[in-house]
Write a protein that holds these residues in place. Sequence first.
Motif, PDB file in Angstrom:
ATOM      1  N   GLY A   1       1.295  -1.134   0.378  1.00 58.71           N
ATOM      2  CA  GLY A   1      -0.086   0.784   0.118  1.00 58.71           C
ATOM      3  C   GLY A   1       0.997   1.414  -0.155  1.00 58.71           C
ATOM      4  O   GLY A   1       1.508   2.076  -1.059  1.00 58.71           O
ATOM      5  N   CYS A   2       0.908   2.250   0.912  1.00 60.41           N
ATOM      6  CA  CYS A   2       1.207   3.170   1.385  1.00 60.41           C
ATOM      7  C   CYS A   2       2.998   2.968   0.766  1.00 60.41           C
ATOM      8  O   CYS A   2       3.630   3.935   0.431  1.00 60.41           O
ATOM      9  N   VAL A   3       3.743   1.511   1.467  1.00 63.25           N
ATOM     10  CA  VAL A   3       5.231   2.011   0.732  1.00 63.25           C
ATOM     11  C   VAL A   3       5.863   1.801  -0.382  1.00 63.25           C
ATOM     12  O   VAL A   3       6.557   2.432  -1.340  1.00 63.25           O
ATOM     13  N   ARG A   4       4.624   1.051  -1.543  1.00 56.97           N
ATOM     14  CA  ARG A   4       4.704   0.840  -3.169  1.00 56.97           C
ATOM     15  C   ARG A   4       4.294   1.832  -3.426  1.00 56.97           C
ATOM     16  O   ARG A   4       4.537   2.583  -4.489  1.00 56.97           O
ATOM     17  N   ALA A   5       3.327   2.876  -2.546  1.00 53.60           N
ATOM     18  CA  ALA A   5       2.689   4.203  -3.950  1.00 53.60           C
ATOM     19  C   ALA A   5       3.607   5.337  -3.267  1.00 53.60           C
ATOM     20  O   ALA A   5       4.239   6.056  -4.398  1.00 53.60           O
ATOM     21  N   THR A   6       3.563   5.513  -2.694  1.00 56.32           N
ATOM     22  CA  THR A   6       5.758   6.519  -1.988  1.00 56.32           C
ATOM     23  C   THR A   6       6.824   6.138  -2.633  1.00 56.32           C
ATOM     24  O   THR A   6       7.500   6.577  -3.586  1.00 56.32           O
ATOM     25  N   ALA A   7       6.866   4.443  -2.965  1.00 55.74           N
ATOM     26  CA  ALA A   7       7.994   3.957  -3.989  1.00 55.74           C
ATOM     27  C   ALA A   7       8.194   4.721  -5.543  1.00 55.74           C
ATOM     28  O   ALA A   7       8.714   4.921  -5.985  1.00 55.74           O
TER      29      ALA A   7
ATOM     30  N   VAL B   1      15.388   4.796  -4.643  1.00 50.93           N
ATOM     31  CA  VAL B   1      14.522   4.517  -4.112  1.00 50.93           C
ATOM     32  C   VAL B   1      14.964   3.130  -3.712  1.00 50.93           C
ATOM     33  O   VAL B   1      15.398   2.249  -4.227  1.00 50.93           O
ATOM     34  N   LEU B   2      15.868   3.174  -2.275  1.00 47.67           N
ATOM     35  CA  LEU B   2      16.376   1.992  -1.497  1.00 47.67           C
ATOM     36  C   LEU B   2      15.484   1.206  -0.536  1.00 47.67           C
ATOM     37  O   LEU B   2      14.602   2.196   0.378  1.00 47.67           O
ATOM     38  N   LEU B   3      15.451  -0.013  -0.180  1.00 52.09           N
ATOM     39  CA  LEU B   3      14.028  -1.218   0.442  1.00 52.09           C
ATOM     40  C   LEU B   3      15.156  -1.755   1.557  1.00 52.09           C
ATOM     41  O   LEU B   3      15.609  -2.306   0.553  1.00 52.09           O
ATOM     42  N   PRO B   4      14.900  -1.384   3.317  1.00 48.19           N
ATOM     43  CA  PRO B   4      15.987  -2.383   3.993  1.00 48.19           C
ATOM     44  C   PRO B   4      14.278  -3.297   4.298  1.00 48.19           C
ATOM     45  O   PRO B   4      13.784  -3.055   5.403  1.00 48.19           O
ATOM     46  N   GLN B   5      14.685  -4.636   3.201  1.00 46.12           N
ATOM     47  CA  GLN B   5      13.184  -5.725   3.508  1.00 46.12           C
ATOM     48  C   GLN B   5      13.086  -5.695   5.086  1.00 46.12           C
ATOM     49  O   GLN B   5      11.871  -6.044   5.372  1.00 46.12           O
ATOM     50  N   GLU B   6      13.784  -6.452   6.035  1.00 45.73           N
ATOM     51  CA  GLU B   6      13.515  -6.483   6.901  1.00 45.73           C
ATOM     52  C   GLU B   6      12.974  -5.230   8.045  1.00 45.73           C
ATOM     53  O   GLU B   6      11.780  -5.955   9.059  1.00 45.73           O
ATOM     54  N   CYS B   7      12.741  -3.509   7.517  1.00 50.45           N
ATOM     55  CA  CYS B   7      11.945  -2.876   8.159  1.00 50.45           C
ATOM     56  C   CYS B   7      10.755  -1.714   7.115  1.00 50.45           C
ATOM     57  O   CYS B   7      10.209  -1.005   7.608  1.00 50.45           O
TER      58      CYS B   7
ATOM     59  N   LYS C   1      10.796  -3.550 -10.734  1.00 47.94           N
ATOM     60  CA  LYS C   1      10.214  -2.089 -11.623  1.00 47.94           C
ATOM     61  C   LYS C   1      11.276  -1.069 -10.691  1.00 47.94           C
ATOM     62  O   LYS C   1      11.020  -0.071 -11.523  1.00 47.94           O
ATOM     63  N   TYR C   2      11.351  -0.751  -9.559  1.00 49.36           N
ATOM     64  CA  TYR C   2      11.170   1.282  -8.903  1.00 49.36           C
ATOM     65  C   TYR C   2      12.401   0.856  -8.328  1.00 49.36           C
ATOM     66  O   TYR C   2      12.206   1.742  -7.577  1.00 49.36           O
ATOM     67  N   ALA C   3      12.555  -0.417  -7.826  1.00 49.85           N
ATOM     68  CA  ALA C   3      13.496   0.013  -6.252  1.00 49.85           C
ATOM     69  C   ALA C   3      14.590  -0.495  -6.453  1.00 49.85           C
ATOM     70  O   ALA C   3      14.783  -2.280  -6.853  1.00 49.85           O
ATOM     71  N   GLU C   4      15.734  -0.338  -5.100  1.00 48.00           N
ATOM     72  CA  GLU C   4      16.919  -1.895  -4.735  1.00 48.00           C
ATOM     73  C   GLU C   4      16.094  -2.257  -3.789  1.00 48.00           C
ATOM     74  O   GLU C   4      15.968  -1.464  -2.734  1.00 48.00           O
ATOM     75  N   VAL C   5      16.196  -3.617  -3.890  1.00 44.21           N
ATOM     76  CA  VAL C   5      15.446  -4.310  -1.965  1.00 44.21           C
ATOM     77  C   VAL C   5      17.096  -4.886  -2.183  1.00 44.21           C
ATOM     78  O   VAL C   5      17.183  -6.120  -2.352  1.00 44.21           O
ATOM     79  N   LEU C   6      17.470  -4.713  -0.186  1.00 43.55           N
ATOM     80  CA  LEU C   6      18.525  -5.032   0.277  1.00 43.55           C
ATOM     81  C   LEU C   6      18.091  -5.960   1.250  1.00 43.55           C
ATOM     82  O   LEU C   6      17.173  -5.242   1.992  1.00 43.55           O
ATOM     83  N   GLU C   7      19.123  -6.116   2.126  1.00 38.64           N
ATOM     84  CA  GLU C   7      18.266  -6.807   3.343  1.00 38.64           C
ATOM     85  C   GLU C   7      19.504  -5.656   4.272  1.00 38.64           C
ATOM     86  O   GLU C   7      19.949  -4.928   3.705  1.00 38.64           O
ATOM     87  N   ARG C   8      18.847  -4.981   5.438  1.00 42.77           N
ATOM     88  CA  ARG C   8      19.437  -3.987   5.883  1.00 42.77           C
ATOM     89  C   ARG C   8      20.923  -4.162   6.328  1.00 42.77           C
ATOM     90  O   ARG C   8      21.326  -2.684   6.607  1.00 42.77           O
ATOM     91  N   SER C   9      21.245  -4.450   6.699  1.00 42.90           N
ATOM     92  CA  SER C   9      23.246  -5.100   6.657  1.00 42.90           C
ATOM     93  C   SER C   9      24.034  -4.800   5.645  1.00 42.90           C
ATOM     94  O   SER C   9      24.061  -3.636   6.146  1.00 42.90           O
ATOM     95  N   GLU C  10      23.402  -5.038   4.781  1.00 44.12           N
ATOM     96  CA  GLU C  10      23.483  -4.443   2.870  1.00 44.12           C
ATOM     97  C   GLU C  10      22.977  -2.594   3.230  1.00 44.12           C
ATOM     98  O   GLU C  10      24.476  -2.363   2.489  1.00 44.12           O
ATOM     99  N   VAL C  11      22.175  -2.382   3.204  1.00 41.34           N
ATOM    100  CA  VAL C  11      21.733  -0.597   3.871  1.00 41.34           C
ATOM    101  C   VAL C  11      22.850  -0.623   3.809  1.00 41.34           C
ATOM    102  O   VAL C  11      23.106   0.787   3.839  1.00 41.34           O
ATOM    103  N   GLN C  12      23.388  -0.382   5.519  1.00 36.70           N
ATOM    104  CA  GLN C  12      23.717  -0.177   6.280  1.00 36.70           C
ATOM    105  C   GLN C  12      25.444  -0.045   5.944  1.00 36.70           C
ATOM    106  O   GLN C  12      26.282   1.209   5.677  1.00 36.70           O
ATOM    107  N   ALA C  13      25.906  -1.282   5.390  1.00 35.66           N
ATOM    108  CA  ALA C  13      27.558  -1.311   4.683  1.00 35.66           C
ATOM    109  C   ALA C  13      27.240  -0.381   3.126  1.00 35.66           C
ATOM    110  O   ALA C  13      28.187   0.478   3.445  1.00 35.66           O
ATOM    111  N   TYR C  14      26.267   0.023   2.704  1.00 36.62           N
ATOM    112  CA  TYR C  14      26.538   0.967   2.014  1.00 36.62           C
ATOM    113  C   TYR C  14      26.350   2.802   2.166  1.00 36.62           C
ATOM    114  O   TYR C  14      26.965   2.801   1.907  1.00 36.62           O
TER     115      TYR C  14
END
Length: 221
Positions: free
Chosen positions: A161-167, A177-183, A202-215
């Motif tokens: 819903g709101c995450v998808r619409a915002t992304a 757009v970057l999505l930490p999937q556990e969050c 189609k719209y975003a990079e989806v990574l694990e939280r640890s990968e987002v923090q490393a980035y």
Amino acid sequence: MTERIWEDLLSEQDKQVITKAGYDKEGASSWESRGLGTNPMVLVIDMQRLIVGENEHILDAVEEYRTAMGHIAWEAIEEIQPFLSFVREHEIPITYTRVVPSSYDDPTHPDLDIVDAVGPEPGDTVIDKSYASAFYGTDLLSRLVRGGHDSVIIVGNSTSGCVRATAVDAKQNGFSVLLPQECIFDRIEASHKIGLLDLWMKYAEVLERSEVQAYIEESIA
């Protein structure tokens, strides 16, 4: 390597299409859907009492609020809390949204409060919205442009819903757009997995939280 939580929903043909058409490496072919950016803003979507509910099974949580997600939300909060602490340490700005349903005449009603566990701190921004996207009818776009941001990192709910619409709106306005999937979470497991799959393709990079923090540590700090 990111564990793709939607893999168990895919048929063998689905997997072959994703690989052969290059979605696993490049995302959408019409625009750059896997860019990460270098100056992000974190968006915390609708972490409110009537949506989060008590830390109990969702079937019990919905007895108080039909929109509550109970233990599903609180499992995500266990990931969102340390992530927000991390981005604050790296001085990345955080903007919260609150959805104010038309059924509430008072926007200050306690049901609409952001839960304390992941609540805003001094210096954070809180934006009220009436619809799914954090961009619709708000000044979020202006805030991103004024801050020179080229990307958003989204946490919160709901995936479908709101995450998808915002992304989608963020991508259509030119932001990565970057999505930490556990969050990120949703009340229906299938909706959550399929929503993340669609956004990743189609719209975003989806990574694990640890990968987002490393980035963040490697590319932004």
